[in-house]
Motif scaffolding. Structure first.
Motif, PDB file in Angstrom:
ATOM      1  N   ARG A   1       0.820  -1.201   0.000  1.00  0.00           N
ATOM      2  CA  ARG A   1       0.000   0.000   0.000  1.00  0.00           C
ATOM      3  C   ARG A   1       0.866   1.269   0.000  1.00  0.00           C
ATOM      4  NH1 ARG A   1      -5.351  -0.783   1.434  1.00  0.00           N
ATOM      5  NH2 ARG A   1      -5.534   1.398   0.829  1.00  0.00           N
ATOM      6  N   ILE A   2       2.163   1.096  -0.219  1.00  0.00           N
ATOM      7  CA  ILE A   2       3.062   2.257  -0.239  1.00  0.00           C
ATOM      8  C   ILE A   2       2.963   2.968  -1.576  1.00  0.00           C
ATOM      9  CG2 ILE A   2       5.486   2.991  -0.255  1.00  0.00           C
ATOM     10  CD1 ILE A   2       6.052   0.900   1.853  1.00  0.00           C
ATOM     11  N   ILE A   3       2.692   4.273  -1.526  1.00  0.00           N
ATOM     12  CA  ILE A   3       2.666   5.108  -2.740  1.00  0.00           C
ATOM     13  C   ILE A   3       4.094   5.614  -2.954  1.00  0.00           C
ATOM     14  CG2 ILE A   3       1.744   7.231  -3.736  1.00  0.00           C
ATOM     15  CD1 ILE A   3      -0.779   5.989  -3.140  1.00  0.00           C
ATOM     16  N   PHE A   4       4.639   5.359  -4.132  1.00  0.00           N
ATOM     17  CA  PHE A   4       6.054   5.667  -4.348  1.00  0.00           C
ATOM     18  C   PHE A   4       6.362   7.155  -4.324  1.00  0.00           C
ATOM     19  CE2 PHE A   4       5.856   1.331  -6.190  1.00  0.00           C
ATOM     20  CZ  PHE A   4       6.756   0.749  -5.314  1.00  0.00           C
ATOM     21  N   ASP A   5       5.386   7.977  -4.717  1.00  0.00           N
ATOM     22  CA  ASP A   5       5.616   9.418  -4.632  1.00  0.00           C
ATOM     23  C   ASP A   5       5.972   9.815  -3.199  1.00  0.00           C
ATOM     24  OD1 ASP A   5       3.291   8.608  -6.449  1.00  0.00           O
ATOM     25  OD2 ASP A   5       3.972  10.450  -7.394  1.00  0.00           O
ATOM     26  N   GLU A   6       5.254   9.220  -2.243  1.00  0.00           N
ATOM     27  CA  GLU A   6       5.527   9.518  -0.840  1.00  0.00           C
ATOM     28  C   GLU A   6       6.844   8.900  -0.385  1.00  0.00           C
ATOM     29  OE1 GLU A   6       3.472   9.178   3.600  1.00  0.00           O
ATOM     30  OE2 GLU A   6       2.552   8.132   1.899  1.00  0.00           O
ATOM     31  N   LEU A   7       7.091   7.654  -0.792  1.00  0.00           N
ATOM     32  CA  LEU A   7       8.321   6.972  -0.393  1.00  0.00           C
ATOM     33  C   LEU A   7       9.560   7.754  -0.830  1.00  0.00           C
ATOM     34  CD1 LEU A   7       9.663   4.441   0.825  1.00  0.00           C
ATOM     35  CD2 LEU A   7       9.551   3.396  -1.441  1.00  0.00           C
ATOM     36  N   HIS A   8       9.522   8.291  -2.059  1.00  0.00           N
ATOM     37  CA  HIS A   8      10.680   9.014  -2.569  1.00  0.00           C
ATOM     38  C   HIS A   8      10.910  10.325  -1.821  1.00  0.00           C
ATOM     39  CE1 HIS A   8       9.894   6.710  -6.542  1.00  0.00           C
ATOM     40  NE2 HIS A   8      10.620   6.013  -5.710  1.00  0.00           N
ATOM     41  N   GLN A   9       9.847  10.857  -1.215  1.00  0.00           N
ATOM     42  CA  GLN A   9       9.985  12.102  -0.443  1.00  0.00           C
ATOM     43  C   GLN A   9      10.492  11.851   0.976  1.00  0.00           C
ATOM     44  OE1 GLN A   9       6.152  14.061  -0.542  1.00  0.00           O
ATOM     45  NE2 GLN A   9       6.027  13.941  -2.766  1.00  0.00           N
ATOM     46  N   ARG A  10      10.341  10.615   1.457  1.00  0.00           N
ATOM     47  CA  ARG A  10      10.677  10.312   2.854  1.00  0.00           C
ATOM     48  C   ARG A  10      12.117   9.823   2.975  1.00  0.00           C
ATOM     49  NH1 ARG A  10       6.703   9.686   6.623  1.00  0.00           N
ATOM     50  NH2 ARG A  10       8.544   9.622   7.983  1.00  0.00           N
ATOM     51  N   THR A  11      13.033  10.737   2.783  1.00  0.00           N
ATOM     52  CA  THR A  11      14.456  10.397   2.884  1.00  0.00           C
ATOM     53  C   THR A  11      14.886  10.154   4.325  1.00  0.00           C
ATOM     54  OG1 THR A  11      14.975  12.760   2.910  1.00  0.00           O
ATOM     55  CG2 THR A  11      15.059  11.652   0.768  1.00  0.00           C
ATOM     56  N   ASP A  12      13.999  10.431   5.276  1.00  0.00           N
ATOM     57  CA  ASP A  12      14.317  10.244   6.695  1.00  0.00           C
ATOM     58  C   ASP A  12      14.141   8.798   7.151  1.00  0.00           C
ATOM     59  OD1 ASP A  12      11.518  10.757   6.150  1.00  0.00           O
ATOM     60  OD2 ASP A  12      11.191  10.650   8.321  1.00  0.00           O
ATOM     61  N   LEU A  13      13.510   7.971   6.335  1.00  0.00           N
ATOM     62  CA  LEU A  13      13.203   6.603   6.746  1.00  0.00           C
ATOM     63  C   LEU A  13      14.456   5.731   6.770  1.00  0.00           C
ATOM     64  CD1 LEU A  13       9.954   5.995   4.648  1.00  0.00           C
ATOM     65  CD2 LEU A  13      10.079   6.497   7.100  1.00  0.00           C
ATOM     66  N   LYS A  14      14.628   4.985   7.847  1.00  0.00           N
ATOM     67  CA  LYS A  14      15.743   4.040   7.960  1.00  0.00           C
ATOM     68  C   LYS A  14      15.174   2.640   7.757  1.00  0.00           C
ATOM     69  CE  LYS A  14      18.720   6.785  10.995  1.00  0.00           C
ATOM     70  NZ  LYS A  14      17.979   8.036  10.869  1.00  0.00           N
ATOM     71  N   THR A  15      15.535   2.015   6.640  1.00  0.00           N
ATOM     72  CA  THR A  15      14.969   0.715   6.289  1.00  0.00           C
ATOM     73  C   THR A  15      16.063  -0.294   5.955  1.00  0.00           C
ATOM     74  OG1 THR A  15      14.814   1.236   3.932  1.00  0.00           O
ATOM     75  CG2 THR A  15      12.948   1.881   5.309  1.00  0.00           C
ATOM     76  N   GLU A  16      15.749  -1.567   6.211  1.00  0.00           N
ATOM     77  CA  GLU A  16      16.654  -2.646   5.801  1.00  0.00           C
ATOM     78  C   GLU A  16      16.306  -3.146   4.406  1.00  0.00           C
ATOM     79  OE1 GLU A  16      17.055  -5.872   8.549  1.00  0.00           O
ATOM     80  OE2 GLU A  16      17.100  -4.554  10.310  1.00  0.00           O
ATOM     81  N   PHE A  17      15.087  -2.837   3.988  1.00  0.00           N
ATOM     82  CA  PHE A  17      14.571  -3.372   2.724  1.00  0.00           C
ATOM     83  C   PHE A  17      14.396  -2.267   1.696  1.00  0.00           C
ATOM     84  CE2 PHE A  17      10.559  -3.865   0.280  1.00  0.00           C
ATOM     85  CZ  PHE A  17      10.999  -4.824  -0.620  1.00  0.00           C
ATOM     86  N   SER A  18      14.828  -2.548   0.460  1.00  0.00           N
ATOM     87  CA  SER A  18      14.582  -1.669  -0.677  1.00  0.00           C
ATOM     88  C   SER A  18      13.722  -2.435  -1.681  1.00  0.00           C
ATOM     89  CB  SER A  18      15.902  -1.258  -1.335  1.00  0.00           C
ATOM     90  OG  SER A  18      15.649  -0.708  -2.619  1.00  0.00           O
ATOM     91  N   PHE A  19      12.824  -1.730  -2.356  1.00  0.00           N
ATOM     92  CA  PHE A  19      11.961  -2.377  -3.342  1.00  0.00           C
ATOM     93  C   PHE A  19      12.764  -2.995  -4.490  1.00  0.00           C
ATOM     94  CE2 PHE A  19       8.672  -0.182  -1.115  1.00  0.00           C
ATOM     95  CZ  PHE A  19       7.509  -0.883  -1.388  1.00  0.00           C
ATOM     96  N   GLN A  20      13.999  -2.555  -4.659  1.00  0.00           N
ATOM     97  CA  GLN A  20      14.813  -3.087  -5.749  1.00  0.00           C
ATOM     98  C   GLN A  20      15.588  -4.349  -5.347  1.00  0.00           C
ATOM     99  OE1 GLN A  20      14.368   0.463  -5.354  1.00  0.00           O
ATOM    100  NE2 GLN A  20      12.865  -0.088  -6.915  1.00  0.00           N
ATOM    101  N   ASP A  21      15.433  -4.779  -4.099  1.00  0.00           N
ATOM    102  CA  ASP A  21      16.115  -5.992  -3.641  1.00  0.00           C
ATOM    103  C   ASP A  21      15.474  -7.244  -4.248  1.00  0.00           C
ATOM    104  OD1 ASP A  21      17.747  -4.451  -2.022  1.00  0.00           O
ATOM    105  OD2 ASP A  21      16.544  -4.766  -0.209  1.00  0.00           O
ATOM    106  N   GLU A  22      16.304  -8.241  -4.502  1.00  0.00           N
ATOM    107  CA  GLU A  22      15.810  -9.574  -4.891  1.00  0.00           C
ATOM    108  C   GLU A  22      15.423 -10.303  -3.612  1.00  0.00           C
ATOM    109  OE1 GLU A  22      15.238 -11.455  -7.469  1.00  0.00           O
ATOM    110  OE2 GLU A  22      16.110 -10.447  -9.209  1.00  0.00           O
ATOM    111  N   VAL A  23      14.114 -10.511  -3.416  1.00  0.00           N
ATOM    112  CA  VAL A  23      13.652 -11.160  -2.188  1.00  0.00           C
ATOM    113  C   VAL A  23      12.634 -12.256  -2.524  1.00  0.00           C
ATOM    114  CG1 VAL A  23      14.094  -9.249  -0.599  1.00  0.00           C
ATOM    115  CG2 VAL A  23      11.956  -9.302  -1.904  1.00  0.00           C
ATOM    116  N   ASP A  24      12.514 -13.208  -1.599  1.00  0.00           N
ATOM    117  CA  ASP A  24      11.604 -14.342  -1.803  1.00  0.00           C
ATOM    118  C   ASP A  24      10.227 -14.017  -1.232  1.00  0.00           C
ATOM    119  OD1 ASP A  24      13.562 -15.864  -3.042  1.00  0.00           O
ATOM    120  OD2 ASP A  24      14.259 -16.749  -1.165  1.00  0.00           O
ATOM    121  N   VAL A  25       9.503 -13.136  -1.913  1.00  0.00           N
ATOM    122  CA  VAL A  25       8.133 -12.828  -1.512  1.00  0.00           C
ATOM    123  C   VAL A  25       7.258 -12.761  -2.760  1.00  0.00           C
ATOM    124  CG1 VAL A  25       8.779 -11.511   0.551  1.00  0.00           C
ATOM    125  CG2 VAL A  25       8.410 -10.304  -1.619  1.00  0.00           C
ATOM    126  N   GLU A  26       5.957 -12.915  -2.545  1.00  0.00           N
ATOM    127  CA  GLU A  26       4.976 -12.728  -3.609  1.00  0.00           C
ATOM    128  C   GLU A  26       4.305 -11.379  -3.380  1.00  0.00           C
ATOM    129  OE1 GLU A  26       0.796 -14.695  -5.300  1.00  0.00           O
ATOM    130  OE2 GLU A  26       2.035 -15.785  -3.828  1.00  0.00           O
TER     131      GLU A  26
END
Length: 400
Positions: free
Chosen positions: A230-255
């Motif tokens: 449910r993440i809107i990318f326009d908002e994600l790109h504006q939130r440079t303050d977020l500290k995350t372990e996961f990036s949408f560009q990662d190769e991960v085993d999820v559907e």
């Protein structure tokens, strides 16, 4: 829009009923909905319903083309926004139509925007249920939020099938940015209640190799199998303050339910690819050989914007000439909404979102629900409708 029904509804309306209706919605999940909920649902005639179905079919005929991905590869403004392991169909498609009048004075839909991204699938079901509970004595038999004979129970079963399926619900997460702060948080709570899944902030998603997991209330690791994004990318790109372990560009085993790339492919970028009676003329601004002389009949839209930000409804040549990034803009023919909902003062205009879902069992994308927005302002949106009544979010009941 169906005068006899509208007259009965309005005559039986009271502020006491409306206050009880809102109190019930806010009390269901002990959460005060921050956006305006309209005083009325909308009743749609069989004729208008058939036009909406035809309009959806026309648009889906383009989205279903074998070369649709090739046609929309330019939608990704940056290669770093592409998410691996894209699937073949968008799980969710939203088609927003303004309700207008044609040359004969008959009601007809005109496409405003579209998105390959989920919206309020569970809240809309709750909203329809509460309208029926509090105003059901004036909602006629034979009208439904859903099409093709689908009942509310059928709808909920289908959503569970497509979002959770046979997966352990604990291993399915609804992913957002600070979900409790989002205007649509009520939908997250409704979804979690119905499905038993976890609502999770992206900052709480942990990663080890290709495995994603989160810590439950006992601090135990729970591996994530599916992400209902449910993440809107326009908002994600504006939130440079977020500290995350996961990036949408990662190769991960999820559907992915549904895959994030469809956010770009089915978007304002798609508009110039569509033609027909239900679609306004739309052009990529940087590909226009000549600026239209009747700019008063057009709007200027950023291809990438959050919640309608940056839309210009009074376009001038000077404004266009001043843009340094014309490739990021769309020129779209204005849609003249018709004020067709009779209220206690002036009539309201309305926009309807046809909410679609790809059914994995039938391999078809179906219209499953709808969302209405009522407006008396220049545009649909909170800032254009301040201090107005009989405006805001609603749902439509279709004549069967």
């Amino acid at each position: 829009m169906i005068k006899p029904i509208r007259d009965v509804y309005n005559a039986n309306f009271s502020e006491e009923k409306y206050d009880a209706f809102l109190k019930d919605i806010n009390g269901t999940y002990n959460y005060h909905v921050p956006f305006k909920i309209a005083e009325t649902p909308v009743f749609l005639s069989k004729a208008l319903k058939e036009k909406l179905i035809e309009a959806c079919d026309d648009i889906m005929s383009v989205i279903n083309k074998s070369n649709f991905k090739e046609l929309t590869d330019g939608a990704f403004f940056d290669a770093n926004t592409i998410v691996p392991n894209e699937d073949e169909q968008s799980k969710f498609i939203q088609l927003d139509f303004g309700i207008c009048k044609d040359e004969k004075g008959d009601l007809t839909p005109k496409l405003i925007e579209l998105q390959g991204f989920p919206s309020l699938y569970y809240f809309q079901e709750l909203l329809g249920r509460k309208y029926i509970k509090h105003f059901g004595n004036v909602i006629p038999e034979g009208f439904s939020q859903h099409l093709n004979g689908m009942t509310a129970d059928d709808y909920l079963v289908l959503l569970k099938q497509e979002i959770v399926g046979d997966t352990n619900p604990k291993q399915v997460v609804l992913l957002e940015i600070e979900p409790e702060k989002q205007a649509t948080a009520v939908d997250f709570y409704a979804t979690a209640k119905e499905l038993g899944i976890k609502v999770l902030c992206i900052t709480d998603l942990k990663k080890r190799g290709k495995i994603l997991y989160y810590l439950d209330e006992n601090k135990s690791e729970v591996e994530v199998s599916k992400i209902y994004n449910r993440i809107i990318f326009d908002e994600l790109h504006q939130r440079t303050d977020l500290k995350t372990e996961f990036s949408f560009q990662d190769e991960v085993d999820v559907e992915w339910i549904g895959h994030p790339n469809w956010f770009y492919r089915i978007s304002k970028y798609t508009m110039p690819l569509l033609k027909g009676d239900y679609v306004p003329k739309s052009y990529y601004l940087d590909q226009l050989k000549e600026i239209p002389s009747d700019l008063e009949n057009y709007v200027l839209k950023p291809l990438y914007s959050f919640a309608g930000a940056g839309v210009e409804i009074h376009v001038t040549k000077k404004m266009i000439d001043g843009l340094s990034n014309k490739s990021n803009y769309l020129m779209q023919e204005k849609v003249a909404y018709a004020p067709v909902i009779e209220t206690m003062d002036v009539p309201a205009k309305c926009e309807i979102r046809m909410m679609m879902l790809h059914n994995s069992k039938t391999n078809k994308t179906e219209i499953v629900s709808n969302l209405m927005r009522l407006s008396k302002g220049e545009m649909v949106g909170v800032k254009y409708n301040k201090d107005k009544t009989w405006v805001g979010g609603s749902t439509g009941f279709f004549e069967n």
